[in-house]
Design a protein around this motif. Sequence first.
Motif, PDB file in Angstrom:
ATOM      1  N   ARG A 145      -1.648   5.707  -6.519  1.00  0.00           N
ATOM      2  CA  ARG A 145      -3.053   5.789  -6.107  1.00  0.00           C
ATOM      3  C   ARG A 145      -3.485   7.236  -5.905  1.00  0.00           C
ATOM      4  O   ARG A 145      -4.634   7.590  -6.155  1.00  0.00           O
ATOM      5  CB  ARG A 145      -3.289   4.977  -4.835  1.00  0.00           C
ATOM      6  CG  ARG A 145      -3.188   3.478  -5.070  1.00  0.00           C
ATOM      7  CD  ARG A 145      -3.411   2.644  -3.823  1.00  0.00           C
ATOM      8  NE  ARG A 145      -2.393   2.893  -2.804  1.00  0.00           N
ATOM      9  CZ  ARG A 145      -2.564   3.638  -1.724  1.00  0.00           C
ATOM     10  NH1 ARG A 145      -3.703   4.206  -1.467  1.00  0.00           N
ATOM     11  NH2 ARG A 145      -1.576   3.804  -0.871  1.00  0.00           N
ATOM     12  N   PRO A 195      -5.268  -6.388  -3.289  1.00  0.00           N
ATOM     13  CA  PRO A 195      -5.717  -5.457  -2.239  1.00  0.00           C
ATOM     14  C   PRO A 195      -7.043  -4.798  -2.617  1.00  0.00           C
ATOM     15  O   PRO A 195      -7.370  -4.657  -3.799  1.00  0.00           O
ATOM     16  CB  PRO A 195      -4.599  -4.411  -2.183  1.00  0.00           C
ATOM     17  CG  PRO A 195      -3.429  -5.030  -2.852  1.00  0.00           C
ATOM     18  CD  PRO A 195      -3.968  -6.014  -3.843  1.00  0.00           C
ATOM     19  N   ASP A 196      -7.787  -4.355  -1.616  1.00  0.00           N
ATOM     20  CA  ASP A 196      -9.104  -3.770  -1.877  1.00  0.00           C
ATOM     21  C   ASP A 196      -9.042  -2.439  -2.626  1.00  0.00           C
ATOM     22  O   ASP A 196     -10.053  -1.959  -3.123  1.00  0.00           O
ATOM     23  CB  ASP A 196      -9.910  -3.627  -0.592  1.00  0.00           C
ATOM     24  CG  ASP A 196      -9.264  -2.707   0.441  1.00  0.00           C
ATOM     25  OD1 ASP A 196      -8.180  -2.139   0.182  1.00  0.00           O
ATOM     26  OD2 ASP A 196      -9.850  -2.552   1.525  1.00  0.00           O
ATOM     27  N   TRP A 197      -7.867  -1.849  -2.755  1.00  0.00           N
ATOM     28  CA  TRP A 197      -7.711  -0.589  -3.471  1.00  0.00           C
ATOM     29  C   TRP A 197      -7.219  -0.798  -4.906  1.00  0.00           C
ATOM     30  O   TRP A 197      -6.918   0.157  -5.617  1.00  0.00           O
ATOM     31  CB  TRP A 197      -6.748   0.344  -2.723  1.00  0.00           C
ATOM     32  CG  TRP A 197      -5.513  -0.325  -2.196  1.00  0.00           C
ATOM     33  CD1 TRP A 197      -5.342  -0.843  -0.945  1.00  0.00           C
ATOM     34  CD2 TRP A 197      -4.287  -0.579  -2.900  1.00  0.00           C
ATOM     35  NE1 TRP A 197      -4.085  -1.398  -0.829  1.00  0.00           N
ATOM     36  CE2 TRP A 197      -3.413  -1.246  -2.012  1.00  0.00           C
ATOM     37  CE3 TRP A 197      -3.846  -0.295  -4.195  1.00  0.00           C
ATOM     38  CZ2 TRP A 197      -2.131  -1.641  -2.375  1.00  0.00           C
ATOM     39  CZ3 TRP A 197      -2.566  -0.692  -4.554  1.00  0.00           C
ATOM     40  CH2 TRP A 197      -1.728  -1.353  -3.652  1.00  0.00           C
ATOM     41  N   GLY A 237      -7.163  -3.389  -8.737  1.00  0.00           N
ATOM     42  CA  GLY A 237      -7.781  -4.365  -9.614  1.00  0.00           C
ATOM     43  C   GLY A 237      -6.698  -5.247 -10.199  1.00  0.00           C
ATOM     44  O   GLY A 237      -5.505  -5.032  -9.976  1.00  0.00           O
ATOM     45  N   HIS A 275       0.842  -1.194   0.000  1.00  0.00           N
ATOM     46  CA  HIS A 275       0.000   0.000   0.000  1.00  0.00           C
ATOM     47  C   HIS A 275       0.882   1.252   0.000  1.00  0.00           C
ATOM     48  O   HIS A 275       0.648   2.196  -0.765  1.00  0.00           O
ATOM     49  CB  HIS A 275      -0.891  -0.061   1.246  1.00  0.00           C
ATOM     50  CG  HIS A 275      -1.874   1.052   1.367  1.00  0.00           C
ATOM     51  ND1 HIS A 275      -1.584   2.230   1.992  1.00  0.00           N
ATOM     52  CD2 HIS A 275      -3.157   1.152   0.940  1.00  0.00           C
ATOM     53  CE1 HIS A 275      -2.646   3.016   1.949  1.00  0.00           C
ATOM     54  NE2 HIS A 275      -3.612   2.380   1.323  1.00  0.00           N
ATOM     55  N   VAL A 324     -10.207  -8.719 -11.860  1.00  0.00           N
ATOM     56  CA  VAL A 324     -10.797  -8.023 -10.724  1.00  0.00           C
ATOM     57  C   VAL A 324     -10.908  -6.544 -11.104  1.00  0.00           C
ATOM     58  O   VAL A 324      -9.878  -5.890 -11.312  1.00  0.00           O
ATOM     59  CB  VAL A 324      -9.928  -8.171  -9.448  1.00  0.00           C
ATOM     60  CG1 VAL A 324     -10.522  -7.371  -8.292  1.00  0.00           C
ATOM     61  CG2 VAL A 324      -9.732  -9.626  -9.070  1.00  0.00           C
ATOM     62  N   GLU A 361      -8.223 -13.228  -4.772  1.00  0.00           N
ATOM     63  CA  GLU A 361      -8.361 -12.898  -3.347  1.00  0.00           C
ATOM     64  C   GLU A 361      -7.103 -12.246  -2.761  1.00  0.00           C
ATOM     65  O   GLU A 361      -7.145 -11.701  -1.662  1.00  0.00           O
ATOM     66  CB  GLU A 361      -8.765 -14.138  -2.533  1.00  0.00           C
ATOM     67  CG  GLU A 361      -7.785 -15.272  -2.570  1.00  0.00           C
ATOM     68  CD  GLU A 361      -8.021 -16.270  -3.720  1.00  0.00           C
ATOM     69  OE1 GLU A 361      -7.422 -17.348  -3.647  1.00  0.00           O
ATOM     70  OE2 GLU A 361      -8.759 -15.970  -4.676  1.00  0.00           O
ATOM     71  N   GLU A 362      -5.991 -12.275  -3.489  1.00  0.00           N
ATOM     72  CA  GLU A 362      -4.756 -11.629  -3.029  1.00  0.00           C
ATOM     73  C   GLU A 362      -4.687 -10.148  -3.410  1.00  0.00           C
ATOM     74  O   GLU A 362      -3.825  -9.424  -2.921  1.00  0.00           O
ATOM     75  CB  GLU A 362      -3.539 -12.332  -3.634  1.00  0.00           C
ATOM     76  CG  GLU A 362      -3.344 -13.747  -3.166  1.00  0.00           C
ATOM     77  CD  GLU A 362      -2.169 -14.399  -3.856  1.00  0.00           C
ATOM     78  OE1 GLU A 362      -1.206 -14.749  -3.137  1.00  0.00           O
ATOM     79  OE2 GLU A 362      -2.197 -14.546  -5.093  1.00  0.00           O
ATOM     80  N   GLN A 390      -8.126   4.858 -10.755  1.00  0.00           N
ATOM     81  CA  GLN A 390      -8.085   3.412 -10.573  1.00  0.00           C
ATOM     82  C   GLN A 390      -6.633   2.936 -10.630  1.00  0.00           C
ATOM     83  O   GLN A 390      -5.807   3.523 -11.323  1.00  0.00           O
ATOM     84  CB  GLN A 390      -8.876   2.693 -11.667  1.00  0.00           C
ATOM     85  CG  GLN A 390     -10.371   2.920 -11.579  1.00  0.00           C
ATOM     86  CD  GLN A 390     -11.100   2.236 -12.711  1.00  0.00           C
ATOM     87  OE1 GLN A 390     -10.908   2.581 -13.868  1.00  0.00           O
ATOM     88  NE2 GLN A 390     -11.935   1.263 -12.360  1.00  0.00           N
ATOM     89  N   ALA A 392     -11.000  -2.675 -10.770  1.00  0.00           N
ATOM     90  CA  ALA A 392     -10.442  -1.772  -9.757  1.00  0.00           C
ATOM     91  C   ALA A 392     -11.531  -0.840  -9.236  1.00  0.00           C
ATOM     92  O   ALA A 392     -12.349  -0.335 -10.016  1.00  0.00           O
ATOM     93  CB  ALA A 392      -9.307  -0.943 -10.345  1.00  0.00           C
ATOM     94  N   PRO A 393     -11.535  -0.598  -7.933  1.00  0.00           N
ATOM     95  CA  PRO A 393     -12.486   0.379  -7.397  1.00  0.00           C
ATOM     96  C   PRO A 393     -12.064   1.792  -7.805  1.00  0.00           C
ATOM     97  O   PRO A 393     -10.904   2.036  -8.150  1.00  0.00           O
ATOM     98  CB  PRO A 393     -12.357   0.195  -5.883  1.00  0.00           C
ATOM     99  CG  PRO A 393     -10.972  -0.302  -5.693  1.00  0.00           C
ATOM    100  CD  PRO A 393     -10.664  -1.152  -6.897  1.00  0.00           C
TER     101      PRO A 393
END
Length: 129
Positions: A75, A96-98, A100, A68, A113, A93-94, A80, A115-116
């Motif tokens: 970021r 990070p939530d921030w 994709g 992070h 995945v 699943e590896e 994104q 990206a948010p």
Amino acid sequence: MGAAETTTAIVDALVASVGDAIWATELMLFQGARRVDFWTISANSSAGFKARAYEVKVSRQDFRRDSHAKQRGARLFSDQFYYVTPPALVRPEEVPDWAGLIEFDGVKLSTIVPAPYLDKDAPTWELVV
């Protein structure tokens, strides 16, 4: 294909995929800071000048060393953030939530995945230069 060739192939695929967006490779976001492998920004105001950062990872070890904190700059100036890897290098699943995940199979890029959306800061003159 070796790591350097794989990285080059992934960056070439990203370049081919961005259409009319402005892009840069190895973009230094702050003086003396880490660089982002690939970064794009839409020149279209109706699209909100959307910016995306892409970090290419071609080994598990390289992905595991990332963090992070290391990706803070990418970021900060992006809507994104995506990791881009060869297939199955990183499990969904590896991620990070921030971030994709996009995979490149040697022919096409596939979003695994999404990206948010992040709240990006306005570019600094340092970034513009």
